[in-house]
Design an enzyme around this catalytic site. Structure first.
Site, PDB file in Angstrom:
ATOM      1  N   SER A  47       0.633  -1.141  -0.039  1.00 40.47           N
ATOM      2  CA  SER A  47       0.103   0.119   0.007  1.00 40.47           C
ATOM      3  C   SER A  47       0.847   1.339   0.108  1.00 40.47           C
ATOM      4  O   SER A  47       0.434   2.244  -0.513  1.00 40.47           O
ATOM      5  CB  SER A  47      -0.984  -0.003   1.113  1.00 40.47           C
ATOM      6  OG  SER A  47      -0.153  -0.162   2.394  1.00 40.47           O
ATOM      7  N   LYS A  48       1.987   1.124   0.483  1.00 40.67           N
ATOM      8  CA  LYS A  48       3.197   2.058   0.602  1.00 40.67           C
ATOM      9  C   LYS A  48       3.388   2.821  -0.827  1.00 40.67           C
ATOM     10  O   LYS A  48       3.853   4.002  -1.050  1.00 40.67           O
ATOM     11  CB  LYS A  48       4.376   1.873   1.146  1.00 40.67           C
ATOM     12  CG  LYS A  48       4.145   1.471   2.623  1.00 40.67           C
ATOM     13  CD  LYS A  48       3.358   2.496   3.463  1.00 40.67           C
ATOM     14  CE  LYS A  48       3.321   2.070   4.743  1.00 40.67           C
ATOM     15  NZ  LYS A  48       2.750   3.025   5.953  1.00 40.67           N
ATOM     16  N   ASP A  49       2.916   2.131  -2.012  1.00 38.12           N
ATOM     17  CA  ASP A  49       3.289   2.891  -3.382  1.00 38.12           C
ATOM     18  C   ASP A  49       2.378   4.155  -3.350  1.00 38.12           C
ATOM     19  O   ASP A  49       2.733   4.850  -4.169  1.00 38.12           O
ATOM     20  CB  ASP A  49       2.810   1.838  -4.645  1.00 38.12           C
ATOM     21  CG  ASP A  49       3.743   0.889  -4.505  1.00 38.12           C
ATOM     22  OD1 ASP A  49       4.688   0.858  -4.122  1.00 38.12           O
ATOM     23  OD2 ASP A  49       3.509  -0.075  -5.570  1.00 38.12           O
ATOM     24  N   ALA A  52       3.984   7.124  -1.468  1.00 37.54           N
ATOM     25  CA  ALA A  52       5.172   7.538  -2.300  1.00 37.54           C
ATOM     26  C   ALA A  52       5.186   8.307  -3.445  1.00 37.54           C
ATOM     27  O   ALA A  52       5.662   9.250  -3.459  1.00 37.54           O
ATOM     28  CB  ALA A  52       6.215   6.137  -2.331  1.00 37.54           C
TER      29      ALA A  52
END
Length: 346
Positions: A47-49, A52
């Site tokens: 989910s950090k895409d 970022a």
């Protein structure tokens, strides 16, 4: 006339629009309908895409990031990988301060993506100069032309999920979601998603998953930071020893704490029952669902969305390693069969 080639401009165009997958066997004993928002389908496998890409593009819009800039971040692994991926595509240098609690798999992947990695001791206070928070701040001060993402205190963390994850879940469930269950670390995923969903329907119940050894649950219930709550635990990307400003506690209805051991076994159980190879925090989320079900939180009309944050490949040396599980004391007579799957033919 030639037909246009169907291709994405870069890997970044694949971020978001992750699938909602019905859970069947792992949730069969529970009342209700359960669905996983599987964030491993992002190109960076987490989910950090979303944050970022969103935070970096916002910095570009504001003129903060320019050619030759360096991006610095504090990470338990997933955010760092996503930032490194975006940095490669956009042409920035990347420096990451990483918790020593992060799996070796994660750290190796960060280095393979061209990031300069500083591994910092996990079990020190947030204001200790060796902590990954303080190391990242120092590196930012020492590195000319750098920006510090600072996901724990960056409201854009929430905004990214408010604009993407929340609307996706609302659309995928046709507005029929009754519960959201999500792990809380920086708090950006649960807060941004919950804020959007509650704007659509304030009756949706939002449940955060916390770890024993973290301060979040008690802070949510009392408004007090209790240092006595803090002790070492093994789950990565879940819980905190500080209060992140990227967490909006007002949109979270309650927290449920889970143990390292039960979450580790549940992670492995998800893979074996659903065919979804997911990470440690996904196991923590389903362990919370199991506990909540025992508390009669759900009924036959409940439509529960559980966020699965990342991919199992980042935990091969941890929860998917029989040796690691044994070293933690996580195997007992009930679980010994898990170590007997491989038969060597001589």
């Amino acid at each position: 006339m030639k037909q246009q080639i169907q291709a994405y401009n870069s890997v970044l165009d694949l971020i978001g629009k992750t699938p909602l997958i019905r859970l069947n066997r792992i949730t069969a004993p529970f009342s209700g309908n359960f669905f996983a928002k599987v964030e491993a389908f992002n190109p960076g496998h987490s989910s950090k895409d979303r944050i970022a890409s969103y935070i970096i593009e916002e910095a570009e819009r504001q003129g903060i990031l320019k050619k030759g800039s360096t991006i610095i971040e504090t990470t338990s692994g997933n955010t760092g990988f996503s930032i490194a991926m975006v940095s490669i595509v956009k042409g920035y240098d990347c420096i990451l301060a990483v918790s020593s609690k992060s799996s070796k798999d994660k750290i190796d992947m960060l280095r393979s993506m061209g990031a300069k990695v500083y591994v910092c001791p996990a079990h020190v206070s947030a204001d200790d100069p060796r902590s990954y928070y303080q190391v990242a701040k120092r590196l930012h001060e020492e590195t000319k032309g750098s920006i510090y993402i600072n996901q724990y205190f960056n409201v854009l963390n929430m905004e990214a999920h408010y604009k993407t994850t929340g609307p996706e879940i609302w659309e995928q469930t046709r507005g029929q979601i009754t519960h959201l269950v999500a792990c809380s670390g920086t708090g950006g995923t649960i807060s941004g998603t919950a804020r959007y969903l509650k704007e659509q329907n304030p009756d949706i119940k939002v449940i955060g998953v916390d770890a024993f050894g973290s301060v979040l649950k008690k802070y949510h219930e009392t408004g007090e930071f209790d240092n006595d709550e803090i002790y070492p635990y093994r789950i990565e990307g879940l819980g905190k020893n500080l209060i992140p400003e990227a967490t909006d506690f007002t949109v979270i209805d309650k927290f449920e704490k889970v143990t390292d051991e039960e979450s580790a076994h549940m992670t492995r159980d998800i893979s074996r029952s659903e065919g979804l190879f997911v990470g440690y925090t996904s196991g923590a989320a389903i362990q919370a669902v199991k506990q909540l079900s025992a508390q009669n939180e759900f009924d036959e009309n409940s439509n529960v969305v559980v966020i699965f944050p990342d991919h199992g490949s980042r935990y091969m040396s941890k929860v998917y390693s029989d040796q690691w599980m044994s070293d933690q004391g996580f195997f007992d007579s009930k679980r010994v069969e898990e170590t007997q799957q491989i038969q060597v033919v001589k």
